[in-house]
Design a protein around this motif. Structure first.
Motif, short mmCIF file in Angstrom:
data_model
loop_
_atom_site.label_atom_id
_atom_site.label_comp_id
_atom_site.label_asym_id
_atom_site.label_seq_id
_atom_site.Cartn_x
_atom_site.Cartn_y
_atom_site.Cartn_z
N ARG A 1 44.13 36.19 34.06
CA ARG A 1 43.50 37.13 33.15
C ARG A 1 42.58 38.06 33.93
N THR A 2 42.60 39.32 33.56
CA THR A 2 41.76 40.32 34.22
C THR A 2 40.50 40.63 33.41
N ALA A 3 40.42 40.12 32.20
CA ALA A 3 39.26 40.38 31.35
C ALA A 3 37.99 39.90 32.05
N VAL A 4 36.95 40.72 32.01
CA VAL A 4 35.69 40.40 32.66
C VAL A 4 35.19 39.04 32.17
N ARG A 5 34.51 38.33 33.07
CA ARG A 5 33.97 37.02 32.70
C ARG A 5 32.45 37.06 32.69
N MET A 6 31.87 36.49 31.66
CA MET A 6 30.42 36.29 31.61
C MET A 6 30.12 34.86 31.96
N ASP A 7 29.01 34.65 32.65
CA ASP A 7 28.58 33.30 33.00
C ASP A 7 28.12 32.59 31.74
#
Length: 428
Positions: free
Chosen positions: A314-320
């Motif tokens: 997945r390329t969707a940005v990740r939040m911590d």
């Protein structure tokens, strides 16, 4: 395997889509929400000024105070006749934040929740026991509708009634449990009290959210129930659960479905955007909401963002994982600390159970912090020995020195059967 092709879209494709949708959302909010028309005019921003997603920083923020000032429906973009459902926040710190959904909004919510559950490893063949509360809280119905959209079987147990929860887990052989992290641990304790080994329950996955928690607490849940614990994130002001979730494959940050929700991280003091990887306050802009569009909503949640492609593809940005809230910051005698930091220290100590409470008092002109902690059943030492060890670790790790530390036995600290656990009691 992705649920929707957009989850693996290129960054350029996402940016183009976000830019188009942001421009549409700003124009729509300006036209239909007097609050946003006034706010944009005051900021000197016209809808035509928004040409790409880079222009988002020119938009004014929306805050929880705005929701309360515009209570109940001043932020709605449609009339009541076009509202199909109402939800609300708990309102524990004032008036509840009322949120509205059109029919299209409910379709959107079902889609992002189905996408989230699929990322967590849930399949249409699974039985999902939904122990989030039904009603005005968005958790219960959000998970319920998303599970049905995915094609899985949902058991709507709702919050509480732990004995019935355990019966259903065993009798219906539920594969997935959806609930808060604190309730997961409570359920494991209740199982042991009934003579049930919680690791023998049929669960393979728990989807946990609705309250901040640390990685050590997640590990405690995974060990106690022999499951994979996947973190989900959402908030009623934006849509509810389904804004982001960890993938089962990596569990390295929560994928934000940024085709619908544009994320930023800002310095909570200055409001300035922060670079990738730096921790700050999460800000979200809805890109496809109809009944209640939100521009640059300051969530109060502390996190960071990474745009590196995930191992899952997945390329969707990740939040911590959310480490705390800006309004949860405890300042005692000039020392800043978040409850989650204290929790991380507690859970790292083998002899301490993941249950604690912080009481804050004011004596004269001085603040006072009292910390109550439970010891594990296997602990064989004295209370005084454990109290001294906790004090030493807190001083060395966080430079925090509680005025009083009390170690108590298992089960002494109040548990929450129905929802979010309260950690901090501010009596000042």
């Amino acid at each position: 395997m992705v649920y929707s092709d957009i989850e693996a879209a290129s960054r350029d494709e996402l940016r183009s889509l976000q830019g188009d949708r942001l421009a549409e959302t700003v124009a729509y909010a300006y036209e239909n929400v007097p609050f946003y028309r006034d706010a944009l005019d005051e900021a000197g921003v016209a809808p035509d000024d928004v040409e790409s997603v880079a222009d988002v920083t020119e938009l004014p923020f929306t805050t929880k105070e705005d929701f309360r000032d515009e209570y109940p429906d001043g932020l709605f973009a449609v009339g009541h006749a076009d509202v199909n459902r109402i939800h609300a926040s708990s309102g524990t710190t004032g008036k509840p934040k009322i949120v509205a959904y059109s029919d299209d909004d409910l379709d959107l919510w079902r889609e992002v929740m189905a996408r989230s559950l699929a990322a967590a490893g849930v399949s249409e063949d699974d039985v999902v026991q939904n122990a989030y509360g039904y009603g005005l809280f968005t958790g219960g119905l959000g998970f319920h509708d998303g599970t049905e959209e995915l094609g899985a079987c949902v058991i709507p147990t709702g919050g509480g009634n732990t004995g019935r929860q355990l019966d259903m887990l065993q009798d219906m052989e539920s594969d997935v449990l959806a609930c808060t992290p604190s309730y997961c641990l409570y359920l494991a304790e209740a199982a042991e009290e009934r003579g049930i080994d919680p690791r023998e329950l049929p669960l393979s996955t728990v989807v946990i959210g609705a309250e901040p928690f640390t990685d050590p607490m997640r590990e405690e849940i995974e060990q106690a129930l022999d499951v994979t614990a996947v973190d989900v994130y959402g908030l009623s002001e934006v849509i509810g659960p389904g804004v982001s979730i960890e993938c089962e494959e990596a569990q390295e940050g929560l994928h934000v479905w940024e085709d619908h929700f544009y994320p930023e991280v800002i310095d909570p003091d200055t409001g300035e955007p922060l670079p990738e990887g730096e921790e700050g306050e999460l800000v979200l802009t809805s890109l496809t909401k109809e009944a209640l569009p939100v521009l640059r909503y300051r969530t109060g949640d502390m996190t960071s963002l990474t745009y590196e492609e995930c191992d899952c593809g997945r390329t969707a940005v990740r939040m911590d994982n959310v480490t705390g809230r800006t309004d949860d910051l405890i300042i005692v005698r000039g020392v800043n600390v978040y409850p989650s930091q204290i929790e991380e220290v507690m859970v790292d100590l083998d002899d301490v159970a993941p249950y604690y409470r912080i009481d804050l008092f004011r004596r004269g002109n001085l603040d006072r912090m009292e910390l109550t902690v439970e010891y594990h059943e296997e602990y064989g030492g004295t209370h005084e020995e454990l109290e001294d060890r906790i004090r030493t670790v807190l001083e060395d790790t966080l430079e925090v020195n509680p005025d009083e530390i009390e170690v108590v036995g298992p089960g002494v600290i109040d548990r929450s059967e129905t929802g979010k656990v309260k950690r901090v009691y501010d009596h000042r």
